[in-house]
Design an enzyme around this catalytic site. Structure first.
Site, mmCIF file in Angstrom:
data_model
loop_
_atom_site.group_PDB
_atom_site.id
_atom_site.type_symbol
_atom_site.label_atom_id
_atom_site.label_comp_id
_atom_site.label_asym_id
_atom_site.label_seq_id
_atom_site.Cartn_x
_atom_site.Cartn_y
_atom_site.Cartn_z
ATOM 1 N N LEU A 126 0.825 -1.205 0.000
ATOM 2 C CA LEU A 126 0.000 0.000 0.000
ATOM 3 C C LEU A 126 0.862 1.258 0.000
ATOM 4 C CD1 LEU A 126 -2.841 1.179 0.094
ATOM 5 C CD2 LEU A 126 -2.787 0.938 2.590
ATOM 6 N N ASP B 158 11.357 4.746 13.387
ATOM 7 C CA ASP B 158 10.905 3.646 14.249
ATOM 8 C C ASP B 158 9.607 4.075 14.935
ATOM 9 O OD1 ASP B 158 10.468 1.614 16.032
ATOM 10 O OD2 ASP B 158 12.293 1.929 17.209
ATOM 11 N N ILE B 159 8.481 3.605 14.418
ATOM 12 C CA ILE B 159 7.191 4.054 14.949
ATOM 13 C C ILE B 159 6.840 3.398 16.291
ATOM 14 C CG2 ILE B 159 6.195 4.770 12.750
ATOM 15 C CD1 ILE B 159 4.691 2.082 12.661
ATOM 16 N N ALA C 195 2.631 -2.223 9.157
ATOM 17 C CA ALA C 195 1.958 -3.314 9.883
ATOM 18 C C ALA C 195 2.811 -4.565 9.822
ATOM 19 C CB ALA C 195 0.592 -3.598 9.265
ATOM 20 N N TYR C 196 2.645 -5.398 10.843
ATOM 21 C CA TYR C 196 3.206 -6.748 10.808
ATOM 22 C C TYR C 196 2.124 -7.607 10.171
ATOM 23 C CZ TYR C 196 5.612 -11.015 12.311
ATOM 24 O OH TYR C 196 6.279 -12.217 12.324
ATOM 25 N N THR C 197 2.346 -8.096 8.953
ATOM 26 C CA THR C 197 1.277 -8.750 8.191
ATOM 27 C C THR C 197 1.505 -10.239 7.919
ATOM 28 O OG1 THR C 197 2.307 -8.038 6.112
ATOM 29 C CG2 THR C 197 0.591 -6.613 7.031
ATOM 30 N N THR D 214 -7.749 -4.447 9.250
ATOM 31 C CA THR D 214 -7.950 -5.690 8.508
ATOM 32 C C THR D 214 -9.288 -6.372 8.766
ATOM 33 O OG1 THR D 214 -7.055 -7.949 8.246
ATOM 34 C CG2 THR D 214 -6.747 -6.910 10.380
ATOM 35 N N TYR E 79 -2.298 -12.174 14.522
ATOM 36 C CA TYR E 79 -2.302 -11.012 13.627
ATOM 37 C C TYR E 79 -3.589 -10.193 13.820
ATOM 38 C CZ TYR E 79 -3.156 -8.417 9.314
ATOM 39 O OH TYR E 79 -3.481 -7.434 8.409
ATOM 40 N N TRP F 1 -7.576 -8.893 1.845
ATOM 41 C CA TRP F 1 -6.943 -9.621 0.732
ATOM 42 C C TRP F 1 -6.182 -8.681 -0.211
ATOM 43 C CZ3 TRP F 1 -10.483 -14.134 -1.313
ATOM 44 C CH2 TRP F 1 -11.001 -14.854 -0.221
#
Length: 289
Positions: A13, A38-39, A62-64, A103, A127, A153
């Site tokens: 994205l 570093d957020i 995001a960790y996806t 998500t 997640y 998706w």
């Protein structure tokens, strides 16, 4: 000049937003990834915001990795929860605008109708739970002019995704198996990026709002794979299998279709059908070869 900080700018994205930024000449974009910002460090974010006179933040970070998150809980929570909390507090303190991406996996997949924004959440994997904690932190801090966009998706001509995996496997194998009992809607990241860039400029909310965005129509992962193959010259056969037979580490919802009526009505948005957007993305991929 309107200044926008984009986090996670090297993801699918974020890359689409970076690709579109030339169409928004009234804006200056600060495209950052974990190397630049570093957020999970609140002090670092605030210093960046002040130094660059930021007006708005688009949080694409995001960790996806859904399966990896089952073992890598700490990092998933740091990125999907703690970082969102940090951003929300800074947005409220400095009166910035914010769009945060979440998500469909915040839902458990037991519904028989598309999920609306007010439906009960009940994530079934790490997640989804970490993303829900991020949503809750943002809602609790409740900065004005802030929007949570849940999507599903996601795929793109950038980064790693289902479309690229199917294209790769179809060149290597005569047949592939894909799950047929999980229903949702594929979302072309470019379509979502266009919507985000339009909305960030006209956000005017007194509190955090939640909206859903995915391409229109629905399919299973198997049908999605079939459509990808049908749009290529591949002779690879796609065979359906059950989620049980696929045996992934993390549980995935059987039904995660999102109701998108709110975003369409609130912001007068037309949402393309997933099959049409897939063709656009595949053509974009061909151009890059």
């Amino acid at each position: 000049m309107y200044t926008i900080l984009v986090t996670g700018s090297k993801g699918q994205l974020g890359s689409e937003i970076a690709d579109l930024k030339g169409q928004f000449s009234a804006c200056t974009f600060f495209l950052t990834d974990k190397e630049e910002l570093d957020i999970t460090n609140a002090i670092q974010i605030e210093e960046f915001v002040i130094k660059n006179n930021i007006n708005a933040i688009i949080n694409c970070a995001a960790y996806t990795s859904v399966d990896k998150a089952e073992d890598d809980k700490e990092l998933a929570y740091k990125i999907n929860y703690l970082a969102v909390k940090n951003i929300a507090e800074i947005v409220r303190k400095h009166q910035l605008k914010l769009i945060h991406v979440s998500t469909d996996y915040v839902f458990d997949g037991t519904s028989e109708v598309p999920y609306s924004e007010t439906d009960a959440t009940n994530p079934k994997n790490v997640y989804g739970y970490s993303k829900l904690l991020g949503e809750k932190a943002l809602l609790e801090i409740n900065p004005s002019n802030s929007l949570i966009i849940r999507t599903s998706w996601l795929y793109s001509s950038f980064g790693h995704n289902f479309v690229k995996t199917i294209l790769k496997l179809s060149k290597e194998k005569a047949q592939i198996t894909v799950v047929n009992d999980q229903i949702g809607s594929p979302t072309y990241a470019k379509d979502l990026a266009i919507v985000i860039l339009k909305l960030i400029l006209k956000l005017d909310t007194k509190q955090v709002e939640i909206v859903h965005y995915s391409n229109s129509g629905k399919c299973s992962w198997f049908q999605f794979a079939q459509e990808i193959i049908n749009n290529t010259e591949s002779e690879c056969k796609v065979l359906p299998i059950s989620s049980e037979a696929f045996n992934s580490k993390a549980f995935r919802p059987n039904f995660s279709l999102l109701n998108t009526e709110k975003i369409k009505k609130s912001f007068q948005i037309r949402i393309p059908n997933w099959k049409d957007s897939l063709k656009v993305c595949l053509n974009k991929m061909k151009e890059r070869i």
